[in-house]
Design a protein around this motif. Structure first.
Motif, short mmCIF file in Angstrom:
data_model
loop_
_atom_site.label_atom_id
_atom_site.label_comp_id
_atom_site.label_asym_id
_atom_site.label_seq_id
_atom_site.Cartn_x
_atom_site.Cartn_y
_atom_site.Cartn_z
N GLY A 147 0.81 -1.21 0.00
CA GLY A 147 0.00 0.00 0.00
C GLY A 147 0.84 1.25 0.00
N VAL A 148 0.18 2.38 -0.07
CA VAL A 148 0.85 3.68 -0.06
C VAL A 148 0.03 4.65 0.77
N PHE A 149 0.71 5.68 1.25
CA PHE A 149 0.02 6.84 1.81
C PHE A 149 -0.32 7.78 0.66
N THR A 150 -1.55 8.17 0.54
CA THR A 150 -1.95 9.09 -0.50
C THR A 150 -3.17 9.88 -0.05
N LYS A 151 -3.38 11.03 -0.65
CA LYS A 151 -4.43 11.92 -0.18
C LYS A 151 -5.63 11.92 -1.11
N PRO A 152 -6.83 11.55 -0.62
CA PRO A 152 -8.02 11.72 -1.46
C PRO A 152 -8.31 13.19 -1.69
N GLU A 153 -8.96 13.46 -2.79
CA GLU A 153 -9.37 14.85 -3.02
C GLU A 153 -10.37 15.28 -1.96
N ALA A 154 -11.18 14.35 -1.52
CA ALA A 154 -12.13 14.62 -0.44
C ALA A 154 -12.72 13.31 0.04
N VAL A 155 -13.25 13.34 1.25
CA VAL A 155 -14.07 12.25 1.78
C VAL A 155 -15.46 12.83 2.06
N ILE A 156 -16.46 12.22 1.46
CA ILE A 156 -17.84 12.68 1.61
C ILE A 156 -18.59 11.65 2.46
N ILE A 157 -19.01 12.05 3.65
CA ILE A 157 -19.69 11.14 4.58
C ILE A 157 -21.17 11.49 4.65
N ASN A 158 -22.01 10.51 4.39
CA ASN A 158 -23.46 10.68 4.51
C ASN A 158 -23.99 9.53 5.35
N SER A 159 -24.37 9.82 6.58
CA SER A 159 -24.78 8.76 7.51
C SER A 159 -26.08 8.10 7.10
N GLY A 160 -26.79 8.65 6.12
CA GLY A 160 -27.99 8.00 5.62
C GLY A 160 -27.71 6.61 5.07
N PHE A 161 -26.49 6.39 4.58
CA PHE A 161 -26.13 5.06 4.08
C PHE A 161 -26.13 4.01 5.18
N PHE A 162 -25.90 4.44 6.43
CA PHE A 162 -25.80 3.47 7.52
C PHE A 162 -27.12 2.73 7.75
N LYS A 163 -28.23 3.34 7.30
CA LYS A 163 -29.53 2.71 7.49
C LYS A 163 -29.67 1.42 6.68
N THR A 164 -28.80 1.24 5.69
CA THR A 164 -28.86 0.04 4.86
C THR A 164 -28.08 -1.12 5.47
N LEU A 165 -27.38 -0.87 6.59
CA LEU A 165 -26.45 -1.86 7.12
C LEU A 165 -27.10 -2.82 8.11
N PRO A 166 -26.75 -4.10 8.06
CA PRO A 166 -27.13 -5.01 9.15
C PRO A 166 -26.37 -4.62 10.42
N ILE A 167 -26.93 -4.98 11.56
CA ILE A 167 -26.35 -4.58 12.84
C ILE A 167 -24.92 -5.09 13.00
N ARG A 168 -24.62 -6.23 12.42
CA ARG A 168 -23.26 -6.76 12.53
C ARG A 168 -22.25 -5.82 11.87
N GLN A 169 -22.63 -5.24 10.74
CA GLN A 169 -21.74 -4.30 10.07
C GLN A 169 -21.62 -2.99 10.86
N VAL A 170 -22.71 -2.56 11.46
CA VAL A 170 -22.66 -1.35 12.29
C VAL A 170 -21.70 -1.56 13.46
N ASN A 171 -21.82 -2.70 14.11
CA ASN A 171 -20.94 -3.00 15.24
C ASN A 171 -19.47 -3.09 14.81
N SER A 172 -19.25 -3.59 13.60
CA SER A 172 -17.87 -3.66 13.10
C SER A 172 -17.26 -2.26 13.06
N GLY A 173 -18.03 -1.30 12.58
CA GLY A 173 -17.54 0.08 12.56
C GLY A 173 -17.41 0.70 13.94
N LEU A 174 -18.30 0.31 14.83
CA LEU A 174 -18.26 0.84 16.19
C LEU A 174 -16.92 0.57 16.85
N ALA A 175 -16.28 -0.54 16.53
CA ALA A 175 -15.00 -0.89 17.16
C ALA A 175 -13.95 0.18 16.92
#
Length: 357
Positions: A147-175
């Motif tokens: 891998g490499v260190f590199t800079k994205p032009e931007a990160v766009i976060i929209n928490s509305g996408f989280f509504k599509t996730l099963p709880i197991r995936q949500v918990n994975s991110g919670l860690a």
């Protein structure tokens, strides 16, 4: 200032205003959209309603850590070539942490670098993987070896996408959010411990606080020469357990599930090696087991896990290097731990699950 120090992060609720600005600036160039089968079904339709005016060439890959490989990168590179991408093209990565890791690496290396934007669709991606400039793939099931260190032009976060996730995936991110709280934000830890993840309504605030921890650290140490190692808390043992599970389990642990185990074990090391209190350890363990099922870690697997830790890229002079916590909210880097104490930490987890099941 190092060009990797910072990149724009936008937490948007509705209309992708910042994304529109970026797409407009690339309107005369080819724009590519990287997705997997999950984001194709659950996220792409929503995104399309917001960016109908822009033409994008879609590239689809298979989801999952098992596909985070150079072979997958070759597939994407070949598609970029087929559609005549050039150094002025833009790649948009729409997905979780695996996809943004791959997409960022592909963008950084195709024709020696094209621009990319990350749109994380999971809690894990938004809180950790899509931000900070780390990209990469696994090699022989060893985590993030290429891998490499590199800079994205931007990160766009929209928490509305989280509504599509099963709880197991949500918990994975919670860690990863738990990790950020434990290494640098006691106030965030207090917010988390007062509620179950299912009771979190304001994800934007939680993500903002977690992102702030990570980006404060990354801004001071973009290339992980020192302080950025704080973000490795839970990951030395966690990555070993994740790789072991990928190799041995039909239903492998998700990244965050393995990191949660790593947090427990490395919190135990923090008691034994530095100054974390038993009360803090018990508080951490209780919170994690309130969110994650126990993993049937067997004593005979410990030496396999040790072998995996020996391969960890963070090691120095053949010593296994940990980030630990001296108290909740205070991480400490470069803690070298002997093998016997690592075995003791793994056995602590095994004893705990056997006494609580």
């Amino acid at each position: 200032m190092n060009p990797l120090t910072l990149h724009p992060i936008h937490i948007e609720n509705k209309d992708f205003v910042e994304l529109h600005k970026i797409l407009k600036s690339y309107q005369s160039q080819k724009i590519f959209l990287l997705i997997d089968e999950n984001t194709k079904e659950f996220c792409l339709p929503f995104l399309r309603t917001k960016v109908l005016a822009f033409k994008m060439i879609v590239i689809e890959i298979k989801s999952g850590e098992i596909n985070k490989t150079i072979r997958t990168c070759e597939t994407i590179w070949e598609q970029l070539l087929l559609h005549q991408a050039n150094r002025n093209s833009l790649l948009i990565n729409l997905g979780g942490g695996v996809l943004t890791d791959i997409g960022g690496f592909v963008a950084a290396t195709f024709k020696r670098g094209i621009s990319f934007v990350n749109i994380p669709t999971t809690v894990l991606g938004a809180a950790d993987a899509a931000i900070g400039g780390k990209t990469g793939v696994d090699l022989a099931m060893y985590k993030n070896q290429i891998g490499v260190f590199t800079k994205p032009e931007a990160v766009i976060i929209n928490s509305g996408f989280f509504k599509t996730l099963p709880i197991r995936q949500v918990n994975s991110g919670l860690a990863e959010i738990i990790k950020c709280a434990l290494i640098a934000n006691n106030d965030l830890w207090n917010v988390l411990r007062e509620r179950h993840v299912l009771q979190i309504m304001d994800w934007d605030h939680i993500i903002h606080e977690s992102v702030r921890v990570k980006m404060d650290i990354v801004s001071r140490d973009p290339l992980e020469a020192g302080e950025r190692k704080l973000l490795n808390f839970g990951h030395t043992i966690g990555h070993a357990i994740e790789t072991y599970s990928l190799r041995n389990d039909d239903d492998a642990l998700l990244h965050g599930e393995a990191i949660a185990i790593g947090i427990i074990c490395e919190s135990y090391l923090s008691v034994k090696k530095i100054s974390l209190t038993e009360n803090d350890l018990n508080e951490i363990v209780k919170y994690i087991f309130n969110h994650y099922h126990s993993y049937n870690l067997l004593p005979e697997s410990i030496e396999d896990l040790i072998e995996l830790m020996v391969q960890d890229k963070k090691n120095t002079d053949e010593q296994i290097n940990f980030t630990l916590i001296s108290r909740i909210g205070k991480g400490v880097i470069d803690q070298f731990v002997n093998l016997e104490l690592i075995r003791e930490a793994l056995n602590f987890y095994i004893r705990y699950i056997n006494t609580t099941d």
